[in-house]
Design a protein around this motif. Structure first.
Motif, PDB file in Angstrom:
ATOM      1  N   ASP A 129       0.831  -1.207   0.000  1.00 22.57           N
ATOM      2  CA  ASP A 129       0.000   0.000   0.000  1.00 22.57           C
ATOM      3  C   ASP A 129       0.862   1.252   0.000  1.00 22.57           C
ATOM      4  OD1 ASP A 129      -2.401  -1.430   0.027  1.00 22.57           O
ATOM      5  OD2 ASP A 129      -2.541  -1.415   2.226  1.00 22.57           O
ATOM      6  N   VAL A 130       1.924   1.231   0.797  1.00 21.50           N
ATOM      7  CA  VAL A 130       2.840   2.372   0.856  1.00 21.50           C
ATOM      8  C   VAL A 130       3.439   2.621  -0.518  1.00 21.50           C
ATOM      9  CG1 VAL A 130       5.049   3.195   1.787  1.00 21.50           C
ATOM     10  CG2 VAL A 130       3.369   2.124   3.309  1.00 21.50           C
ATOM     11  N   LYS A 131       3.901   1.569  -1.174  1.00 24.35           N
ATOM     12  CA  LYS A 131       4.579   1.719  -2.467  1.00 24.35           C
ATOM     13  C   LYS A 131       3.642   2.161  -3.583  1.00 24.35           C
ATOM     14  CE  LYS A 131       8.643  -1.075  -1.653  1.00 24.35           C
ATOM     15  NZ  LYS A 131       9.439  -2.225  -2.061  1.00 24.35           N
ATOM     16  N   LYS A 132       2.338   1.933  -3.435  1.00 26.87           N
ATOM     17  CA  LYS A 132       1.387   2.438  -4.431  1.00 26.87           C
ATOM     18  C   LYS A 132       1.422   3.961  -4.461  1.00 26.87           C
ATOM     19  CE  LYS A 132      -1.946  -1.307  -4.015  1.00 26.87           C
ATOM     20  NZ  LYS A 132      -3.245  -1.685  -3.437  1.00 26.87           N
ATOM     21  N   TRP A 133       1.569   4.569  -3.288  1.00 25.72           N
ATOM     22  CA  TRP A 133       1.570   6.025  -3.172  1.00 25.72           C
ATOM     23  C   TRP A 133       2.961   6.622  -3.206  1.00 25.72           C
ATOM     24  CZ3 TRP A 133      -2.559   9.056  -3.581  1.00 25.72           C
ATOM     25  CH2 TRP A 133      -3.814   8.482  -3.386  1.00 25.72           C
TER      26      TRP A 133
END
Length: 194
Positions: free
Chosen positions: A131-135
């Motif tokens: 999820d962090v890497k999506k943003w």
């Protein structure tokens, strides 16, 4: 006769002045525009109102990075690390969050396990690394100091610039353990004031 000439010249001047002020009978009364009028600029949406439960690069609530702790705020040292040069502070209004103050100014704010505060993107403690890497693609990965891989730190590329930056601490379970915003070198401290 001289008097008549002067009168005739005056009458002629008045007639010419009136003719210059009157529109010609074959001229349009309104000039034709050569270009269409510009469309009005679209209204810009208002920025979202700052929420007390959103951590941003500027700070959290009334606690702002690079500024002293606001007088009369709920942020205070509560038996945590404190010295002449570095202090950790917390607030009952933000359970699970703490800040590091050095040189009299807030240098870092951290969200921990009990915090329900999130980033504007909706990322909070407990979310997955994916999820962090999506943003936040492009963050520098570093091995975790105390936990085995896949635990790591994900740090914003601008962190060394001295500007406010973001850093995630990912646990061995692949989930966000801590979220930090702050300025180097305090952003990278792994044990409170060190």
């Amino acid at each position: 006769m001289r008097h008549q000439s002067a009168f005739a010249a005056s009458a002629l001047a008045i007639t010419l002045a009136l003719a210059a002020c009157s529109p010609a009978s074959n001229a349009p009364s309104d000039p034709v525009p050569t270009t269409p009028p510009a469309a009005p600029a679209p209204a810009q949406p208002a920025p979202p109102a700052a929420s007390a439960n959103v951590l941003g690069l500027e700070g959290l609530g009334d606690l702002k990075l690079g500024q002293p702790v606001p007088a009369g705020s709920s942020w205070a040292s509560r038996g945590a690390q404190a010295s002449d040069s570095c202090t950790t502070i917390s607030s009952p209004d933000y359970p699970g969050a703490y800040a590091i103050v050095e040189g009299g100014k807030v240098q870092r704010i951290t969200l921990g396990q009990r915090s329900d505060v999130k980033l504007a993107e909706g990322i909070g403690v407990g979310d997955s690394e994916a999820d962090v890497k999506k943003w936040f693609a492009g963050f520098r990965e570093e091995p975790h100091k105390y936990e085995d891989a896949p635990a790591k730190y994900l740090t914003a590329p601008n962190a060394e610039s001295g500007d406010a930056a973001l850093r995630f601490e990912i646990g061995a379970d692949g989930k966000v353990k801590l979220i930090h915003i702050g300025m180097a070198p305090v952003l990278g401290y792994v044990e409170g004031c060190s």
